[in-house]
Design an enzyme around this catalytic site. Structure first.
Site, mmCIF file in Angstrom:
data_model
loop_
_atom_site.group_PDB
_atom_site.id
_atom_site.type_symbol
_atom_site.label_atom_id
_atom_site.label_comp_id
_atom_site.label_asym_id
_atom_site.label_seq_id
_atom_site.Cartn_x
_atom_site.Cartn_y
_atom_site.Cartn_z
ATOM 1 N N PRO A 2 32.035 39.054 -26.112
ATOM 2 C CA PRO A 2 32.823 39.564 -27.232
ATOM 3 C C PRO A 2 32.006 39.708 -28.517
ATOM 4 O O PRO A 2 31.456 38.740 -29.027
ATOM 5 C CB PRO A 2 33.920 38.509 -27.406
ATOM 6 N N GLU A 3 31.909 40.917 -28.989
ATOM 7 C CA GLU A 3 31.342 41.211 -30.304
ATOM 8 C C GLU A 3 32.410 41.994 -31.064
ATOM 9 O O GLU A 3 33.557 42.041 -30.627
ATOM 10 C CB GLU A 3 30.037 42.008 -30.163
#
Length: 292
Positions: A2-3
């Site tokens: 997750p970014e």
DNA sequence: CTATAGACCTGACGGC
DNA sequence: TGCCGTCAGGTCTATA
């Protein structure tokens, strides 16, 4: 992993489940996930509160609560928010279970236990973050002034959340590739044109990935269980051994500050003066390679 | 202050 | 088939 684009997607897709709903019950099944609070503090801060807003700041998902407090969620590497009807088996590796007034369950699934949930008052945790790279205030000039102050390597500098909020390992590699900037360049060494190109690349890479609902590398899943498909558009990240889509050169993977870093050794040249020395670029490339 | 290495975690995967 | 080493990386902490 997750970014910004993955967290943006999760934020947008969890919102309809929780916005305006009252939190009826909270269970912590792995205390480490909420270790910024005591378990009692975490549960009492949430129970009975209505969710009045859901937004993203950097890689944090922020639930604004009716008691004025905030629930901060950081997915770190493998965290996921999963929405399910009551009566269905919780997902494996569930760490926190939130029951809403309509019976809907929100689970925090996190195999590697890096993720965190915390109830906070005030803005301290979010104020430490740098500017949002997709906001209009984040101009090429802002990016240049941030990076000009840094003598470290460009790649890890882009990952510093206090400088710019939301860029992670995959999208840093993609942005540097698109801007044709070698990950080991010094952050303050780019030409004015390169800062502008990098700025365009960062915004383009992130916005495109949001449209694709994030990249389902490893454990990333959206709240309804769907996958993202941004990784299909990756040009370098996780593509070791494949050929560069621009020049055909074999992509390389090196380790920078302990992070796997993918790039094209031909398109992303380390030599700062490469533009002025086009005729010698071939030999420069070879000497740079042998130094590494 | 800046820069960097190590710690935290555990599933997936490849080699033998 | 099954064991084992390696890899994955966001961010906090300790150190120079």
């Amino acid at each position: 992993m997750p970014e910004l684009p993955e967290v943006e997607t999760v934020t947008n897709e969890i919102r309809p489940y929780v916005l305006g709903r009252c939190i009826e019950d909270v269970k912590v099944t792995w205390p480490g996930t909420v270790k910024g609070n005591s378990a009692e503090e975490f549960i009492s801060g949430l129970k009975g509160q209505t969710v009045v807003d859901v937004r993203r700041r950097g890689k944090f998902i922020v639930w604004e609560l009716s008691n004025g407090k905030r629930l901060l969620t950081h997915l770190k590497m493998t965290g996921a928010l999963i929405a399910q009807e009551a009566g269905i088996e919780p997902p494996p590796y569930n760490r926190v279970e939130i029951t809403l007034e309509d019976g809907m369950k929100i689970y925090f699934r996190d195999p590697r236990k890096f993720g965190r949930m915390r109830v906070v008052e005030g803005d301290a945790a979010l104020d430490e973050l740098g500017p949002e790279p997709l906001e209009p205030e984040f101009t090429a000039e802002v990016l240049e002034s941030i990076l000009k102050k840094r003598k470290g390597l460009i790649k890890p500098t882009l990952l510093d959340q206090t400088l710019i909020a939301g860029i992670g390992n995959m999208y840093a590699d993609e942005a540097l590739y698109e801007a044709k900037i070698h990950p080991l360049r010094a952050a303050d060494s780019l030409s004015p044109a390169e800062y502008r190109t990098l700025h365009t690349a960062i915004q383009h890479i992130l916005a495109t990935a949001i449209k694709a609902k994030g990249a389902s590398i490893a454990n990333y899943v959206r709240p309804g269980g769907e996958l993202g498909h941004a990784h299909f558009a990756f040009k370098v990240a996780h593509r070791r051994g494949e050929n560069c889509s621009r020049c055909g050169e074999a992509l390389e993977r090196i380790v920078v500050r302990g992070r796997g870093t993918y790039f094209c050794p031909k398109c992303q040249v380390l030599n700062v003066d490469s533009e002025a020395e086009n005729t010698k670029s071939e030999t420069n490339l070879k000497s740079q390679d042998s130094k590494r």
